[in-house]
Design an enzyme around this catalytic site. Structure first.
Site, PDB file in Angstrom:
ATOM      1  N   CYS A  83     -28.054  25.968  20.804  1.00  0.00           N
ATOM      2  CA  CYS A  83     -28.851  24.969  20.966  1.00  0.00           C
ATOM      3  C   CYS A  83     -27.410  23.501  20.907  1.00  0.00           C
ATOM      4  O   CYS A  83     -25.928  24.679  20.450  1.00  0.00           O
ATOM      5  CB  CYS A  83     -29.467  24.828  19.998  1.00  0.00           C
ATOM      6  SG  CYS A  83     -30.770  24.835  20.239  1.00  0.00           S
ATOM      7  N   ASP A  84     -27.414  22.778  20.411  1.00  0.00           N
ATOM      8  CA  ASP A  84     -26.670  21.507  21.610  1.00  0.00           C
ATOM      9  C   ASP A  84     -24.967  21.202  21.451  1.00  0.00           C
ATOM     10  O   ASP A  84     -24.265  21.627  21.708  1.00  0.00           O
ATOM     11  CB  ASP A  84     -27.089  20.035  21.378  1.00  0.00           C
ATOM     12  CG  ASP A  84     -27.846  20.158  21.914  1.00  0.00           C
ATOM     13  OD1 ASP A  84     -29.096  20.453  22.130  1.00  0.00           O
ATOM     14  OD2 ASP A  84     -29.260  18.808  22.102  1.00  0.00           O
ATOM     15  N   SER A  98     -29.229  12.629  25.731  1.00  0.00           N
ATOM     16  CA  SER A  98     -29.573  13.886  25.009  1.00  0.00           C
ATOM     17  C   SER A  98     -29.522  14.328  26.724  1.00  0.00           C
ATOM     18  O   SER A  98     -29.875  13.226  28.394  1.00  0.00           O
ATOM     19  CB  SER A  98     -31.325  13.778  24.392  1.00  0.00           C
ATOM     20  OG  SER A  98     -31.589  14.836  24.430  1.00  0.00           O
TER      21      SER A  98
END
Length: 612
Positions: free
Chosen positions: A122-123, A515
């Site tokens: 993830c990010d 985002s």
């Protein structure tokens, strides 16, 4: 030939104590002659993109041991940006990237590991591990947990994701029943969120950098095919060790793989697929660790010549990552770019001698290899689960339509300029970033009236209370790396603008970031940030701002003399929010803010302060 780094703690009489401790971990006499390969896992039960990674480290470890290495696993932290979104938890997201990078460095250097397999997803985890790998410059392979399947519901005729759930929740016209249906359907499986958000963008970019295997960014987390990526990563890690330590082949080192050409390839891919703007932040940070001269001006130059070949949610509702995979994944996009003369095909990879070789083997429009075609037919099962490799569904056919399919040829591009752009002007002298892939063409040129908010919290409140009107440009400032601190993502403000029907009627400018789920005329990374004396801190309510994406400009319609006067006045007040914020900033975040640079530098630590 270079010695194994691990010999520092495994050889010599004076290392008897260290060897005793190694033996306590299970090592035998014969193991002290083998490379020690660190497995940097990021399993956590907090994050759907990582919840299935618990056993992945040991899966890789067994493969490493089978092929002549010693595997030692450790874990990093992992923050879920979606869960941390909309409250002070988001202050910790970007700083966690530096913590992850440091923790990998600490573990690998403290224990003198010879190579690394990075299990990310993830990010901030993939970028943090990427920064560490390039900082350490020892053999590395990346393998991610993979994307989740897109959600399905009878209430929508397209795949769903996290952003859909957020938008309907903020829409007063939607019933509680509809909100609940979207909430329960949007994120059905383990894996990183199903669109071209930050996590999936970064995992795709590791393919273009040459540091991960084909399919890394697009093979679903739930699909049985993904197991082979983990196993192959273990095998390749051992091979890279042998090539470097036994054969003296320095070409396998990450700084030689992730060269300037590789960074240009990665950014070219990012622009072509309309990736998250966060990827710019992370590539700039990674380039600094790699000691590659690659900056925002280079990205700006690429954005003017690279067409957009792929559109995926949130930029278009029709396609998700599972559809990109069906169309041939990242190497099909790279193949189209190569045929358009837009790729450095002589760049190397950890799995093939060159990018040209990899494209020839993995681009489904070029290869006749049935195994490759079968691999890219891997699809979703539509069964909610948190179990990796739990299904083996295949599409009946591939998406080979390069005129109107998910992946387009250069001749049939969605647009002749790519999905990301860098804007410059008196409000952002060092640049700001917009994901043009998510901006309606009707507002590529937009003049509006500034509506100032000194925090994301106040902006959310203002939008929900209908303080923002059509024609406004929402300015959210003091949310940069220093000013936040932590450079929060602004997914809630952009989602709420959409839910209020203002998605094409307003713009948003911030020194924070967005985002990967953001769309609309959302411009972030304004540099310098307000807390560092950036002109975004000088904008006043009612000022006119002109945004011109085709000409890559963003201009505050105020004279130079007036701006100079405002700067003098602001210097007297100090560069801080005009209204106090109810925000508790911990010692850890204060320490981060002390060294943080603005977004145009990747929000990395200011090394000049450390060296000075």
């Amino acid at each position: 030939m270079p010695d194994y780094r691990s010999k520092t703690s495994t050889h010599g009489r004076n290392m008897a104590g260290a060897r005793a401790l190694w033996r306590a971990t299970g090592m035998k006499d014969e193991d002290f002659k083998k490379p020690i390969i660190a497995i940097a896992n990021s399993f956590t039960q907090f994050v759907p993109g990582h919840v299935h990674l618990k056993d992945m480290g040991q899966l890789v470890a067994r493969e490493i041991e089978k092929h002549g290495g010693v595997a030692k696993e450790f874990n990093t932290i992992a923050v879920d940006d979606g869960i941390a979104m909309g409250h002070d938890g988001m202050l910790y997201s970007l700083p966690s990237r530096e913590i992850i990078a440091d923790s990998v460095e600490y573990m690998v250097n403290a224990h003198c590991a010879d190579a690394i397999v990075c299990i990310s997803n993830c990010d901030k985890i993939t970028p943090g591990m990427l920064m560490a790998a390039l900082r350490l410059n020892i053999p590395v392979v990346f393998v991610s947990g993979g994307p989740m399947e897109a959600g399905k519901t009878k209430l929508a005729n397209h795949g769903l994701d996290l952003v859909d759930a957020m938008v309907v929740a903020a829409d007063d016209s939607c019933s509680d029943e509809k909100v609940a249906e979207y909430e329960r359907s949007a994120c059905p499986t383990c894996g990183s969120c199903s669109g071209m958000f930050t996590a999936n963008s970064m995992n795709c970019l590791t393919e273009a950098l040459g540091l991960s295997l084909p399919g890394n960014g697009t093979t679903l987390a739930t699909h049985a095919d993904r197991e082979q990526l983990f196993l192959r990563a273990g095998r390749i890690a051992v091979e890279l060790c042998k090539r470097y330590y036994q054969d003296g082949d320095e070409s396998v080192l990450p700084r030689n793989v992730a060269s300037r050409k590789a960074f240009e390839n990665a950014m070219t891919l990012d622009i072509a697929m309309g990736g998250s703007t966060n990827t710019i932040l992370h590539l700039l940070a990674a380039a600094q660790e790699a000691e590659v001269d690659f900056d925002l001006r280079d990205i700006d130059a690429l954005s003017r010549k690279v067409p957009q070949l792929c559109k995926v949610a949130p930029n278009i509702q029709k396609y998700h990552m599972e559809d990109v995979h069906r169309a041939g994944g990242i190497f099909s996009i790279l193949g189209e770019l190569a045929r358009g003369g837009l790729l450095h095909t002589d760049a190397s990879t950890v799995h093939s001698p060159s990018m040209a070789d990899a494209i020839a083997e993995w681009d489904i429009t070029q290869t006749q290899d049935e195994a490759v075609h079968t691999f890219f037919k891997a699809g979703p099962a539509g069964i909610p689960t948190q179990v990796a490799f739990s299904q083996a569904t295949r599409w009946p056919s591939l998406d080979l339509d390069r005129a109107e399919g998910c992946i387009r040829s250069v001749e049939h591009a969605y647009s002749q300029e790519g999905g990301l752009a860098v804007l410059y002007g008196n409000i952002a002298l060092d640049g700001c970033v917009v994901k043009t892939a998510g901006v309606d063409e009707s507002i590529h040129v937009f003049e509006g009236t500034a509506k100032i908010f000194e925090s994301q919290d106040s902006a959310v409140k203002g939008i929900l209370n209908d303080e923002v009107k059509a024609g406004d440009i929402v300015i959210i400032r003091y949310e940069g790396p220093k000013g936040g601190p932590g450079m929060q993502e602004m997914l809630y403000p952009t989602s709420y603008l959409k839910s209020k029907g203002l998605g094409k009627e307003c713009a948003l400018l911030t020194d924070g970031r967005f985002s990967g789920g953001t769309s609309g005329l959302s411009i972030g990374h304004a540099s310098p940030e307000a807390a560092a004396g950036g002109a975004i801190g000088l904008v006043q309510d009612g000022d006119k701002v002109l945004i011109d994406i085709p000409n890559r400009s963003i201009q505050l319609q105020v004279s130079d003399e007036e701006l100079a006067h405002r700067r003098i006045e602001q210097d007297k007040k100090g560069w801080k929010p005009a209204q106090p914020r109810a925000r508790k900033v911990s010692t850890a975040l204060k320490a981060y803010a002390l060294l943080a640079t603005s977004a145009d530098k990747g929000a990395v630590r200011d090394k000049a302060m450390l060296d000075g």
